[in-house]
Design a protein around this motif. Structure first.
Motif, PDB file in Angstrom:
ATOM      1  N   ASN A  23     -31.053  25.827  13.693  1.00 39.50           N
ATOM      2  CA  ASN A  23     -30.873  24.383  13.795  1.00 39.50           C
ATOM      3  C   ASN A  23     -29.632  24.067  14.646  1.00 39.50           C
ATOM      4  N   VAL A  24     -29.805  23.189  15.630  1.00 45.72           N
ATOM      5  CA  VAL A  24     -28.696  22.730  16.482  1.00 45.72           C
ATOM      6  C   VAL A  24     -28.634  21.210  16.365  1.00 45.72           C
ATOM      7  N   ASN A  25     -27.488  20.696  15.899  1.00 45.97           N
ATOM      8  CA  ASN A  25     -27.341  19.261  15.650  1.00 45.97           C
ATOM      9  C   ASN A  25     -25.981  18.748  16.139  1.00 45.97           C
ATOM     10  N   LEU A  26     -25.960  17.453  16.458  1.00 42.65           N
ATOM     11  CA  LEU A  26     -24.708  16.801  16.836  1.00 42.65           C
ATOM     12  C   LEU A  26     -24.016  16.318  15.563  1.00 42.65           C
ATOM     13  N   LEU A  27     -22.827  16.877  15.300  1.00 43.69           N
ATOM     14  CA  LEU A  27     -22.074  16.423  14.134  1.00 43.69           C
ATOM     15  C   LEU A  27     -21.466  15.044  14.382  1.00 43.69           C
ATOM     16  N   ASN A  28     -20.746  14.897  15.515  1.00 44.04           N
ATOM     17  CA  ASN A  28     -20.177  13.589  15.871  1.00 44.04           C
ATOM     18  C   ASN A  28     -19.765  13.575  17.339  1.00 44.04           C
ATOM     19  N   GLN A  29     -19.499  12.383  17.809  1.00 49.15           N
ATOM     20  CA  GLN A  29     -18.957  12.196  19.153  1.00 49.15           C
ATOM     21  C   GLN A  29     -17.700  11.338  19.045  1.00 49.15           C
ATOM     22  N   ASP A  30     -16.746  11.589  19.916  1.00 43.76           N
ATOM     23  CA  ASP A  30     -15.492  10.857  19.892  1.00 43.76           C
ATOM     24  C   ASP A  30     -15.113  10.500  21.344  1.00 43.76           C
ATOM     25  N   PRO A  31     -15.008   9.214  21.679  1.00 46.59           N
ATOM     26  CA  PRO A  31     -15.210   8.041  20.809  1.00 46.59           C
ATOM     27  C   PRO A  31     -16.690   7.752  20.598  1.00 46.59           C
ATOM     28  N   ASP A  32     -16.964   6.935  19.614  1.00 48.28           N
ATOM     29  CA  ASP A  32     -18.345   6.599  19.286  1.00 48.28           C
ATOM     30  C   ASP A  32     -18.444   5.082  19.096  1.00 48.28           C
ATOM     31  N   PRO A  33     -19.078   4.356  20.002  1.00 46.38           N
ATOM     32  CA  PRO A  33     -19.678   4.837  21.247  1.00 46.38           C
ATOM     33  C   PRO A  33     -18.610   5.071  22.320  1.00 46.38           C
ATOM     34  N   VAL A  34     -18.990   5.825  23.332  1.00 47.05           N
ATOM     35  CA  VAL A  34     -18.089   6.097  24.449  1.00 47.05           C
ATOM     36  C   VAL A  34     -18.345   5.073  25.557  1.00 47.05           C
ATOM     37  N   LYS A  35     -17.293   4.754  26.313  1.00 44.72           N
ATOM     38  CA  LYS A  35     -17.414   3.771  27.393  1.00 44.72           C
ATOM     39  C   LYS A  35     -17.447   4.470  28.749  1.00 44.72           C
ATOM     40  N   PRO A  36     -18.016   3.824  29.751  1.00 44.26           N
ATOM     41  CA  PRO A  36     -18.036   4.404  31.103  1.00 44.26           C
ATOM     42  C   PRO A  36     -16.626   4.753  31.573  1.00 44.26           C
ATOM     43  N   GLY A  37     -16.490   5.924  32.176  1.00 44.76           N
ATOM     44  CA  GLY A  37     -15.203   6.377  32.670  1.00 44.76           C
ATOM     45  C   GLY A  37     -14.353   7.102  31.654  1.00 44.76           C
ATOM     46  N   ASP A  38     -14.765   7.093  30.376  1.00 48.65           N
ATOM     47  CA  ASP A  38     -13.970   7.749  29.328  1.00 48.65           C
ATOM     48  C   ASP A  38     -14.264   9.249  29.275  1.00 48.65           C
ATOM     49  N   VAL A  39     -13.445   9.957  28.485  1.00 52.72           N
ATOM     50  CA  VAL A  39     -13.676  11.377  28.184  1.00 52.72           C
ATOM     51  C   VAL A  39     -14.332  11.464  26.817  1.00 52.72           C
ATOM     52  N   LEU A  40     -15.417  12.216  26.745  1.00 49.46           N
ATOM     53  CA  LEU A  40     -16.198  12.352  25.515  1.00 49.46           C
ATOM     54  C   LEU A  40     -15.995  13.740  24.921  1.00 49.46           C
ATOM     55  N   GLU A  41     -15.758  13.785  23.619  1.00 45.71           N
ATOM     56  CA  GLU A  41     -15.706  15.064  22.897  1.00 45.71           C
ATOM     57  C   GLU A  41     -16.867  15.090  21.906  1.00 45.71           C
ATOM     58  N   VAL A  42     -17.669  16.157  21.977  1.00 44.30           N
ATOM     59  CA  VAL A  42     -18.796  16.317  21.048  1.00 44.30           C
ATOM     60  C   VAL A  42     -18.571  17.558  20.182  1.00 44.30           C
ATOM     61  N   ARG A  43     -18.957  17.449  18.901  1.00 48.76           N
ATOM     62  CA  ARG A  43     -18.902  18.589  17.974  1.00 48.76           C
ATOM     63  C   ARG A  43     -20.331  18.908  17.568  1.00 48.76           C
ATOM     64  N   ILE A  44     -20.733  20.139  17.891  1.00 49.59           N
ATOM     65  CA  ILE A  44     -22.117  20.563  17.705  1.00 49.59           C
ATOM     66  C   ILE A  44     -22.167  21.622  16.612  1.00 49.59           C
ATOM     67  N   SER A  45     -23.119  21.434  15.690  1.00 48.07           N
ATOM     68  CA  SER A  45     -23.317  22.386  14.581  1.00 48.07           C
ATOM     69  C   SER A  45     -24.520  23.274  14.881  1.00 48.07           C
ATOM     70  N   ILE A  46     -24.325  24.635  14.713  1.00 49.98           N
ATOM     71  CA  ILE A  46     -25.416  25.621  14.872  1.00 49.98           C
ATOM     72  C   ILE A  46     -25.552  26.358  13.547  1.00 49.98           C
ATOM     73  N   GLU A  47     -26.768  26.378  13.011  1.00 50.73           N
ATOM     74  CA  GLU A  47     -26.986  27.028  11.710  1.00 50.73           C
ATOM     75  C   GLU A  47     -28.249  27.901  11.745  1.00 50.73           C
ATOM     76  N   ASN A  48     -28.111  29.114  11.182  1.00 48.87           N
ATOM     77  CA  ASN A  48     -29.234  30.061  11.063  1.00 48.87           C
ATOM     78  C   ASN A  48     -29.856  29.908   9.687  1.00 48.87           C
ATOM     79  N   THR A  49     -31.112  29.448   9.659  1.00 46.28           N
ATOM     80  CA  THR A  49     -31.832  29.296   8.387  1.00 46.28           C
ATOM     81  C   THR A  49     -32.885  30.394   8.214  1.00 46.28           C
ATOM     82  N   GLY A  50     -32.846  31.366   9.128  1.00 49.43           N
ATOM     83  CA  GLY A  50     -33.830  32.440   9.056  1.00 49.43           C
ATOM     84  C   GLY A  50     -33.376  33.567   8.116  1.00 49.43           C
ATOM     85  N   TYR A  51     -34.160  34.652   8.106  1.00 45.05           N
ATOM     86  CA  TYR A  51     -33.929  35.761   7.176  1.00 45.05           C
ATOM     87  C   TYR A  51     -33.317  36.978   7.867  1.00 45.05           C
TER      88      TYR A  51
END
Length: 433
Positions: A23-51
């Motif tokens: 599973n790959v999901n977006l935890l959050n974005q900063d800023p939220d919402p982001v404006k044109p010309g801004d710098v965006l930071e994203v935090r992404i979660s990766i999780e193994n649910t397999g065996y």
């Protein structure tokens, strides 16, 4: 099923067969919402649910519009081994920094991420799209007007500066203006101009050639200005096909003051020179505005000087447009017998209350002889004096003759009386004898 749909289904099935319960999901974005010309930071979660454990895993982002890579910021992260679902190391959180383009409109945009491994036993390869919210606020203002005053009857280029002060481009803009009672009107075009695009932070200039009536009363007049443009308030989630919805027009109304009136123009002409050396000039207001407290001066200069302790300035008072008056100066030329430039300064209060100074240069012939009119006057005066003297002499001669004749008459009468007396005495003497 078309070939395109078949390819999409095959790709999707491949991703499913290789994701191994990841599973790959977006935890959050900063800023939220982001404006044109801004710098965006994203935090992404990766999780193994397999065996099964998955070794040598990598997460990569590949920025596409409206996202862009930042210098010095990584686009790939080695996340190592993802443990199976029962282990503590089954989850990782990765942060990335991206830039947002300036010209993006408001909406939800997909950020593509790739997760893959080099584990030969449990190899994975999958693609996900994370939705990023971008907030775009459109706004504009009339930044400046290039002139503050207009002179009646004089064509002037009137320029308006329209600045984009929002954080999204202004598209399909239309600008118009009008003046109270149509005292200012465009010449050669209408009062409406279109602008295709004004980028964020940029200023677009729109110009009009305008005229005011020569008889317009000086004063401050109002300009009403209207700016309309496309305002994109909401967008659908944009995929590779991309769609835009809810496009509306936004209107900004503003006003400004512009002064009609101000300066004027003068004309100076030489009229005559007196026998005493005074030069007379006519001063005319040939402009479209009145002038108050007018003063004409002869400044210090090479070719002409003020003589006999005379003043170098003459107060003329108020001159309305079309009026004229005269000014006298006692002048001495540097050289005689040629045209010499003479400079005047005219200072006055314009109709907007400002003190103005105008220079005027006139070519003046320097001569020591009197003007023709003065010579004729002198000759006439000499002729009159001669005639007067002649008449006096004639009168005196006539009077002398008249007096002489009277005296001669009296002498004759006296002599006649003497002779008569002598005769009487002789007769008396004869009678006595």
């Amino acid at each position: 099923m078309s070939s395109g749909n078949a390819f999409a289904a095959t790709t999707l099935d491949t991703n499913r067969s290789l994701d191994k319960g990841i599973n790959v999901n977006l935890l959050n974005q900063d800023p939220d919402p982001v404006k044109p010309g801004d710098v965006l930071e994203v935090r992404i979660s990766i999780e193994n649910t397999g065996y099964s454990d998955i070794e040598n895993c990598y997460l990569e982002i590949k920025p596409e519009y409206p996202f862009r890579a930042l210098s010095g910021e990584k686009l790939t992260e080695n996340i190592g081994t993802l443990g199976k679902r029962s282990e503590d190391d089954r989850r990782r959180i990765v942060k990335f920094k991206l830039g947002i383009e300036n010209d993006v409109n408001e909406g939800k945009y997909p950020l593509k991420v790739y997760l893959y491994s080099t584990d030969n036993k449990n190899k994975i390869s999958l693609t996900r799209e994370l939705t990023i919210d971008i907030d775009s606020e459109s706004n504009a203002e009339i930044e400046y007007i290039n002139v503050e005053k207009l002179i009646p009857g004089e064509k002037t280029k009137l320029t308006f500066g329209i600045k984009n002060v929002g954080n999204s481009p202004l598209k399909n803009s239309m600008f118009s203006w009008e003046c109270t009672n149509d005292l200012i009107l465009p010449v050669g075009s209408s009062n409406v101009k279109h602008i295709n695009l004004i980028d964020v932070g940029e200023t677009a200039n729109v110009s009009f050639d305008v005229l005011t009536n020569v008889n317009t009363k000086p004063g401050l007049y109002k300009l009403d200005m209207v700016l309309t443009y496309d305002d994109i308030e909401e967008l659908q989630t944009i995929t590779e096909g991309g769609t835009i919805e809810n496009q509306k027009r936004k209107t900004i109304e503003s006003k400004a003051g512009i002064y009609i009136g101000g300066t004027t123009d003068f004309d100076i002409s030489f009229m005559e020179k007196s026998p005493e050396g005074a030069y007379t000039f006519s001063v005319s207001n040939i402009g479209n505005n009145g002038a108050n407290s007018v003063k004409i001066s002869v400044p210090l200069q090479e070719n002409w000087t003020i003589t006999d302790g005379g003043s170098n300035s003459v107060i003329l008072g108020n001159l309305q447009k079309g009026d004229y008056t005269i000014a006298d100066f006692n002048l001495k030329p540097k050289t005689l017998g040629q045209e010499l430039p003479i400079k005047f300064e005219i200072s006055y209060t314009s109709s907007d209350g400002m003190r103005q100074v105008e220079e005027n240069v006139l070519s003046l012939y320097a001569s020591s002889t009197l003007p023709v009119s003065s010579k004729m006057s002198e000759e006439s005066s000499g002729s009159s004096l001669f005639s007067y003297k002649l008449i006096v002499l004639i009168l005196l001669g006539a009077a002398g003759i008249f007096i002489y004749r009277i005296r001669q008459k009296k002498i004759k009468e006296k002599n006649a009386e003497g002779n008569l007396t002598d005769e009487n005495q002789m007769e008396e003497e004869k009678i006595g004898e």
